[in-house]
Design an enzyme around this catalytic site. Sequence first.
Site, PDB file in Angstrom:
ATOM      1  N   HIS A 247      35.273  42.511  47.461  1.00 14.20           N
ATOM      2  CA  HIS A 247      35.008  43.884  47.037  1.00 14.20           C
ATOM      3  C   HIS A 247      33.711  43.908  46.234  1.00 14.20           C
ATOM      4  O   HIS A 247      33.236  42.876  45.758  1.00 14.20           O
ATOM      5  CB  HIS A 247      36.153  44.419  46.177  1.00 14.20           C
ATOM      6  CG  HIS A 247      36.461  43.548  44.993  1.00 14.20           C
ATOM      7  ND1 HIS A 247      37.356  42.507  45.056  1.00 14.20           N
ATOM      8  CD2 HIS A 247      35.976  43.534  43.723  1.00 14.20           C
ATOM      9  CE1 HIS A 247      37.419  41.898  43.888  1.00 14.20           C
ATOM     10  NE2 HIS A 247      36.580  42.512  43.054  1.00 14.20           N
ATOM     11  N   ARG A 326      32.454  29.533  44.070  1.00 15.44           N
ATOM     12  CA  ARG A 326      33.868  29.863  43.904  1.00 15.44           C
ATOM     13  C   ARG A 326      34.046  31.268  44.465  1.00 15.44           C
ATOM     14  O   ARG A 326      33.282  32.183  44.134  1.00 15.44           O
ATOM     15  CB  ARG A 326      34.264  29.783  42.432  1.00 15.44           C
ATOM     16  CG  ARG A 326      35.762  30.040  42.176  1.00 15.44           C
ATOM     17  CD  ARG A 326      36.008  31.493  41.835  1.00 15.44           C
ATOM     18  NE  ARG A 326      37.376  31.747  41.373  1.00 15.44           N
ATOM     19  CZ  ARG A 326      37.858  32.950  41.111  1.00 15.44           C
ATOM     20  NH1 ARG A 326      37.101  34.027  41.273  1.00 15.44           N
ATOM     21  NH2 ARG A 326      39.088  33.097  40.687  1.00 15.44           N
ATOM     22  N   ASP A 328      36.079  34.647  45.079  1.00 16.13           N
ATOM     23  CA  ASP A 328      37.103  35.481  44.473  1.00 16.13           C
ATOM     24  C   ASP A 328      37.943  36.180  45.547  1.00 16.13           C
ATOM     25  O   ASP A 328      37.424  36.610  46.586  1.00 16.13           O
ATOM     26  CB  ASP A 328      36.421  36.521  43.576  1.00 16.13           C
ATOM     27  CG  ASP A 328      37.389  37.282  42.713  1.00 16.13           C
ATOM     28  OD1 ASP A 328      38.116  36.632  41.944  1.00 16.13           O
ATOM     29  OD2 ASP A 328      37.419  38.523  42.799  1.00 16.13           O
ATOM     30  N   GLU A 357      39.691  31.118  45.843  1.00 18.11           N
ATOM     31  CA  GLU A 357      40.765  31.528  44.940  1.00 18.11           C
ATOM     32  C   GLU A 357      41.960  31.960  45.772  1.00 18.11           C
ATOM     33  O   GLU A 357      42.015  33.075  46.295  1.00 18.11           O
ATOM     34  CB  GLU A 357      40.327  32.685  44.038  1.00 18.11           C
ATOM     35  CG  GLU A 357      41.414  33.061  43.028  1.00 18.11           C
ATOM     36  CD  GLU A 357      41.352  34.502  42.551  1.00 18.11           C
ATOM     37  OE1 GLU A 357      42.022  34.818  41.558  1.00 18.11           O
ATOM     38  OE2 GLU A 357      40.649  35.319  43.182  1.00 18.11           O
ATOM     39  N   HIS A 423      40.429  32.456  33.085  1.00 13.03           N
ATOM     40  CA  HIS A 423      40.228  33.796  32.532  1.00 13.03           C
ATOM     41  C   HIS A 423      41.321  34.767  32.968  1.00 13.03           C
ATOM     42  O   HIS A 423      41.384  35.888  32.459  1.00 13.03           O
ATOM     43  CB  HIS A 423      38.854  34.332  32.969  1.00 13.03           C
ATOM     44  CG  HIS A 423      38.728  34.511  34.444  1.00 13.03           C
ATOM     45  ND1 HIS A 423      38.642  33.441  35.317  1.00 13.03           N
ATOM     46  CD2 HIS A 423      38.692  35.625  35.222  1.00 13.03           C
ATOM     47  CE1 HIS A 423      38.554  33.895  36.554  1.00 13.03           C
ATOM     48  NE2 HIS A 423      38.582  35.213  36.525  1.00 13.03           N
ATOM     49  N   ASP A 424      42.184  34.344  33.900  1.00 12.13           N
ATOM     50  CA  ASP A 424      43.262  35.194  34.401  1.00 12.13           C
ATOM     51  C   ASP A 424      44.624  34.831  33.823  1.00 12.13           C
ATOM     52  O   ASP A 424      45.629  35.450  34.190  1.00 12.13           O
ATOM     53  CB  ASP A 424      43.346  35.095  35.926  1.00 12.13           C
ATOM     54  CG  ASP A 424      42.194  35.787  36.628  1.00 12.13           C
ATOM     55  OD1 ASP A 424      41.742  36.831  36.121  1.00 12.13           O
ATOM     56  OD2 ASP A 424      41.739  35.283  37.666  1.00 12.13           O
ATOM     57  N   ASP A 468      44.715  38.294  29.695  1.00 14.63           N
ATOM     58  CA  ASP A 468      43.504  39.098  29.595  1.00 14.63           C
ATOM     59  C   ASP A 468      43.813  40.403  28.847  1.00 14.63           C
ATOM     60  O   ASP A 468      44.782  41.088  29.184  1.00 14.63           O
ATOM     61  CB  ASP A 468      43.015  39.373  31.023  1.00 14.63           C
ATOM     62  CG  ASP A 468      41.905  40.396  31.097  1.00 14.63           C
ATOM     63  OD1 ASP A 468      41.157  40.529  30.121  1.00 14.63           O
ATOM     64  OD2 ASP A 468      41.807  41.065  32.147  1.00 14.63           O
ATOM     65  N   ARG A 472      40.078  35.726  26.615  1.00 13.51           N
ATOM     66  CA  ARG A 472      38.631  35.775  26.781  1.00 13.51           C
ATOM     67  C   ARG A 472      37.916  35.939  25.428  1.00 13.51           C
ATOM     68  O   ARG A 472      36.898  36.603  25.328  1.00 13.51           O
ATOM     69  CB  ARG A 472      38.255  36.916  27.732  1.00 13.51           C
ATOM     70  CG  ARG A 472      38.896  36.776  29.108  1.00 13.51           C
ATOM     71  CD  ARG A 472      38.626  37.972  30.015  1.00 13.51           C
ATOM     72  NE  ARG A 472      39.286  37.800  31.314  1.00 13.51           N
ATOM     73  CZ  ARG A 472      39.179  38.654  32.324  1.00 13.51           C
ATOM     74  NH1 ARG A 472      38.447  39.760  32.188  1.00 13.51           N
ATOM     75  NH2 ARG A 472      39.808  38.441  33.469  1.00 13.51           N
TER      76      ARG A 472
END
Length: 588
Positions: A247, A326, A328, A357, A423-424, A468, A472
């Site tokens: 996206h 990487r 996404d 991912e 980060h997730d 999150d 972060r």
Amino acid sequence: MRKEAIHHRSTDNFAYAYDSETLHLRLQTKKNDVDHVELLFGDPYEWHDGAWQFQTMPMRKTGSDGLFDYWLAEVKPPYRRLRYGFVLRAGGEKLVYTEKGFYHEAPSDDTAYYFCFPFLHRVDLFQAPDWVKDTVWYQIFPERFANGNPAISPKGARPWGSEDPTPTSFFGGDLQGIIDHLDYLADLGITGIYLTPIFRAPSNHKYDTADYFEIDPHFGDKETLKTLVKRCHEKGIRVMLDAVFNHCGYEFGPFQDVLKNGAASRYKNWFHIREFPLQTEPRPNYDTFAFVPQMPKLNTAHPEVKRYLLDVATYWIREFDIDGWRLDVANEIDHQFWREFRQAVKALKPDVYILGEIWHDAMPWLRGDQFDAVMNYPLADAALRFFAKEDMSASEFADRLMHVLHSYPKQVNEAAFNLLGSHDTPRLLTVCSGDVRKAKLLFLFQLTFTGSPCIYYGDEIGMTGGNDPECRKCMVWDTEKQNKELYEHVKQLIALRKQYRALRRGDVAFLAADDEASHLVYEKTDGNETVMIIINRSDEAAEIPMPIDARGKWLVNLLTGERFAAEAETLCVSLPPYGFVLYAVESW
């Protein structure tokens, strides 16, 4: 023998070329049901007096999960082709398992009975970059790692670490900040950094790309990125960027054109639009990431979109010499796009690392024509449940890992991206409820397991935070607020991983998994090198038997350097609560 549990297929993780000469053939049987297995094999065109000529070789059991045993044979067919079956024995019973079913004796009148590996083609090999298998990664969320150039910080950026982050807050982290702290990473032993997106985007996380060909001005410019990559390479550190091709962001030029011109836009087919005009409420009438209106999904099957994104992928490799991508939300993009992506980037830089991912079984992407690896979330989930949450027993943990390892070919496991947090996800120490001893065990497991481990920035110094945006937070650079004990632990483990090849690439075998006492013993073996890891995952001190006959061997404590010869038939190791030890096992 339970025939319904006996399984093989001549593809994927059950039959594959490990290298240009060697085939790996696996068989699955019911757990503890079969005593001995042999591979029956031969060239399909070797015949004598009307009979197919075959031979047999023993298969070795490489592990078990909760339901099945797994057996492996490594064979080098002289003409790179093979017909094969399996001879199974249990008690006095014998079965010959072929593609056509089960027999009491091996058929020799027709090779069509047997499984087939038609030909070992080098072009079909799964080949991940060799350097990845020796790399220790460090994931950086650039907006929160370090502010090296306050002059380019976003308007309204908060003072560094002055408050907890929100989904929309900024603190001014940038690429120069990473450059300024490369010595810190090198001292820790890091040999690869993975940056979450750095391209122009309105958010702090940058997963809503507005321009794929420009660095976000709050992070720096292209010269800064060139300097970062150059300085990293000088220190032996590879650089992997994050590509968001599933996206784009709401501000992406082609999407803005569709918003403006509707059905008359030349870019309308770049997206998955169900009707015009576009609307965002109550749900978008165009496909998005999840249902986020600001992240419209790209139509990667469209020739113009494909050309644009492949130009993006090759541009940053060609102009900046990055070492990996990487990818996404990689599982929501069509396979054909990823096949062409691999061809494009590998033609430019053959040893570039392609990481997808994917949070679930990823075999369809790991056949050698798409990715080099995926983010190993199944392994992370098992490790966090066993070591941190303690809601999984030792045997369940061992079973889960064996299932994961046997779900993929060996060379796929060697290049897997083994993370514990990102980060997730919540911070490692937070999942451990603040218990540093548990965090140490998690790092011990991660850095002694096969694959390419990745540390999320700040986990090595004991940073905390939930999901999150709490995970972060700004990197803590005040050494008085860092957990130096945890840092030194991680640093020592990385050094040992570099010293002992078995810790990086070796085969894994679980020797003991005691549910009652929560003890775990496993070994890593590579050629003549063996390292044994003994873990007490309980809040009580323990005497743990070493499940090997160590007579005639040296045992070297890798944490202390102590070296001794084992003379007794059985040895026990005394460990404190949540204690551990690593032994190199060496012959006299």
